[in-house]
Design an enzyme around this catalytic site. Structure first.
Site, PDB file in Angstrom:
ATOM      1  N   LYS A   1      10.723 -30.925   2.874  1.00  0.00           N
ATOM      2  CA  LYS A   1      10.912 -31.899   4.137  1.00  0.00           C
ATOM      3  C   LYS A   1      12.392 -31.466   4.823  1.00  0.00           C
ATOM      4  CE  LYS A   1      11.194 -36.769   5.380  1.00  0.00           C
ATOM      5  NZ  LYS A   1      10.831 -38.062   4.962  1.00  0.00           N
TER       6      LYS A   1
ATOM      7  N   GLU B   1      16.182 -26.024  -5.500  1.00  0.00           N
ATOM      8  CA  GLU B   1      15.191 -25.550  -6.263  1.00  0.00           C
ATOM      9  C   GLU B   1      14.224 -24.727  -5.289  1.00  0.00           C
ATOM     10  OE1 GLU B   1      16.114 -28.680  -6.381  1.00  0.00           O
ATOM     11  OE2 GLU B   1      16.294 -29.545  -8.546  1.00  0.00           O
TER      12      GLU B   1
ATOM     13  N   HIS C   1      -4.943 -40.467 -29.457  1.00  0.00           N
ATOM     14  CA  HIS C   1      -4.579 -39.775 -30.619  1.00  0.00           C
ATOM     15  C   HIS C   1      -3.245 -39.495 -30.464  1.00  0.00           C
ATOM     16  CE1 HIS C   1      -8.767 -39.148 -32.015  1.00  0.00           C
ATOM     17  NE2 HIS C   1      -9.066 -39.212 -30.813  1.00  0.00           N
TER      18      HIS C   1
ATOM     19  N   GLU D   1      10.906 -43.495  -8.357  1.00  0.00           N
ATOM     20  CA  GLU D   1      11.884 -43.247  -7.367  1.00  0.00           C
ATOM     21  C   GLU D   1      11.949 -44.308  -6.363  1.00  0.00           C
ATOM     22  OE1 GLU D   1      12.993 -38.800  -6.574  1.00  0.00           O
ATOM     23  OE2 GLU D   1      11.766 -39.298  -4.280  1.00  0.00           O
TER      24      GLU D   1
ATOM     25  N   LYS E   1      22.670 -34.083  -7.698  1.00  0.00           N
ATOM     26  CA  LYS E   1      22.515 -32.852  -6.973  1.00  0.00           C
ATOM     27  C   LYS E   1      23.879 -32.370  -6.663  1.00  0.00           C
ATOM     28  CE  LYS E   1      18.266 -33.971  -4.490  1.00  0.00           C
ATOM     29  NZ  LYS E   1      17.704 -34.416  -3.177  1.00  0.00           N
TER      30      LYS E   1
END
Ligand code: F6P
Length: 541
Positions: free
Chosen positions: A208, A214, A385, A354, A509
């Protein structure tokens, strides 16, 4: 007009709920079933969905009070404000309109006095044409070969939604093979590249902001790799991008025709319906993508128009608040009985945590009550399990959502009854438990009854919602995801917080980028002792 600022704990319904809680906290769900029609009264049938919330520690009065709480917190007006494009994301001064990008195009929705629907339709058409032409082979790579693989490069909302949906709908797959690169861990991107033929791969950068470390690192690593294999010009035919940041996209060298814009009024974690869903559209085809949007749009209509007591997202939100704020449950588990929904809990972790992981209210004050739940989970039966022991016999109360499908995907699947028997058995066992006398009977031939008995008793009275859906397909999945999105909204409204910003991820960040410089220059600055000694160890290596 912004959202009202109402402290829920100061409402009269909250006070009534507090005293009501003391009256009913020890009641057994199984006893509440002695009253006729509980199963039908406390469930909602809607289209291909049945949502049974009768296995909860609630009675009619609880629901009545919770509904009053919703009314006192101005929920109904808040819903209108969201759908009508009010800037309810006040800390970012933005409207919240992921619902608009999946609308059917007939309505008018205004942001800053401009009807945004025509631009939504235009970008949907661009995506559709691109998808159809890429799948048909009309759009080719730089060496004139058809694309066989696509790679989504993004993180957070630019990854989790697409990867979850693509995985969930692999039964409906197009001929393209999807891949996802998200982590800044270079080993991740290199492993993905190892499997790919550059001549037949399209890379889609989804960001965006086009500022995320990253995503930009992975995109640049891939760009270098591609240039080393096919030359500089290949970037123009092998990269597409989705972003609000037109300038940076141009700088990267993306073909204009392969650029898909985004709007700031679609939050990252709610963006899979927008052009962020390009990898979804390519992976399942444009018709299936349309069905996904349509399913979500149907849930939007249900949410907007149903009365509170028959409104699935609202009822689920209210029950969740009941456990979070009165029973003081810290977590909720999401258990889909479909291996294809393996990624749903991780997707919902971002969407829910978030959004509602906030401790400052809409007045700017610290909340005196609990907000965002911790969400976790895994698929049934695998989770049975793994962590179910704790849900059945641990010390914590963990409300669960069980999601199952009446029909399997494959006609030849003759294990579905087994899967679904487990599904029904678990919610029943959680509620009913096993009493000491039942356990004793079972142990009658054992010579260590006394020693074993306490371990064989199940207290029961552990709550769950059952969400039973006709079949997993693009439409029902769209509705399911939209259901959780609206649940998030309702909880945020009642907790009096802003659900659509995410300032809390910024500090990490900022520190990471400062630290990167120090690490690269081998020049450690002032930090706490622990961080300094760890950095030294890393650099000494
Ligand atoms: O994790 C924080 C965040 O801002 C998310 O909200 C967002 O989905 C993600 O980073 C990715 O951001 P972008 O799409 O701008 O790269």
């Amino acid at each position: 007009m912004s959202l009202k600022n109402i402290n829920p704990t100061k409402t009269s319904s909250w006070k009534s709920l507090e005293s009501h809680f003391n009256e009913i906290k020890d009641l057994e769900i199984k006893d509440l079933f002695k009253k006729n029609n509980r199963a039908t009264d406390l469930s909602i049938s809607w289209g291909k969905f049945t949502v049974d919330f009768s296995k909860n520690r609630i009675n009619e009065k609880t629901l009545h009070l919770l509904i009053n709480l919703a009314k006192e917190c101005d929920l109904e007006n808040s819903i209108k404000k969201q759908f009508e494009g009010e800037k309810i994301n006040k800390t970012e001064n933005r409207a919240v309109l992921h619902t608009a990008v999946r609308a059917n195009g007939k309505e008018k929705i205004f942001v800053d006095d401009k009807n945004i629907v025509p631009s939504i339709i235009e970008s949907r058409t661009k995506m559709k044409n691109f998808t159809d032409d890429l799948i048909s082979g009309k759009i080719k790579g730089s060496t004139n070969k058809k694309f066989t693989d696509i790679v989504n490069i993004g993180i957070g909302g630019s990854d989790l939604g697409p990867v979850m949906i693509v995985d969930a709908l692999k039964y409906y797959k197009s001929r393209l093979n999807p891949h996802f690169v998200s982590n800044v861990d270079g080993d991740h991107v290199l492993e993905v590249l190892n499997k790919l033929n550059p001549e037949t791969t399209l890379f889609i950068i989804v960001s965006k902001t086009f500022k995320t470390q990253e995503t930009l690192s992975n995109a640049n690593t891939i760009k270098k790799w591609l240039i080393s294999k096919l030359g500089k010009k290949s970037v123009y035919s092998h990269f597409a991008a989705v972003s609000t940041n037109t300038k940076e996209i141009e700088n990267f060298g993306i073909n204009k025709e392969y650029f898909f814009s985004m709007n700031e009024w679609v939050g990252g974690r709610f963006s899979l319906w927008s052009s962020v869903g390009l990898s979804i559209s390519l992976s399942i085809g444009s018709d299936n993508f349309e069905s996904l949007l349509n399913g979500a749009n149907q849930m939007d209509k249900h949410f907007k128009s149903s009365s509170i007591e028959k409104n699935i997202p609202i009822v689920l939100a209210l029950i969740s608040i009941w456990y979070n704020n009165f029973f003081k449950c810290e977590t909720e588990a999401i258990i889909p009985y479909s291996q294809n929904l393996n990624r749903l809990p991780a997707y919902l972790q971002q969407a829910i945590m978030e959004s509602n992981g906030k401790s400052i209210d809409r007045n700017g004050d610290k909340t005196s009550y609990q907000t965002g739940n911790i969400v976790w989970g895994g698929t049934g039966t695998n989770s049975q399990h793994a962590f179910f022991q704790l849900i059945h016999q641990g010390t914590k109360l963990i409300p669960c959502d069980f999601i199952g499908f009446t029909n399997p995907l494959y006609k030849e699947n003759n294990q579905h009854n087994k899967l679904m028997s487990n599904f029904f058995a678990q919610t029943e066992a959680l509620m009913m438990g096993k009493s000491a006398s039942e356990a004793e009977k079972e142990l009658s031939h054992n010579n260590n009854i006394k020693g074993l008995l306490p371990h064989k008793v199940f207290e029961g009275n552990r709550p769950s919602n059952t969400i039973l859906i006709e079949k997993l397909n693009p439409e029902t999945l769209g509705s399911l995801v939209a259901m959780y999105e609206h649940k998030i909204f309702v909880q945020g409204i009642l907790w009096n917080i802003y659900s659509y910003d995410q300032w809390g991820v910024e500090l990490g960040k900022e520190l990471a980028s400062k630290l990167l410089q120090e690490v690269e220059n081998k020049d450690i600055k002032a930090h706490d002792d622990s961080t300094i000694s760890l950095l030294k160890k890393y650099l000494d290596n």
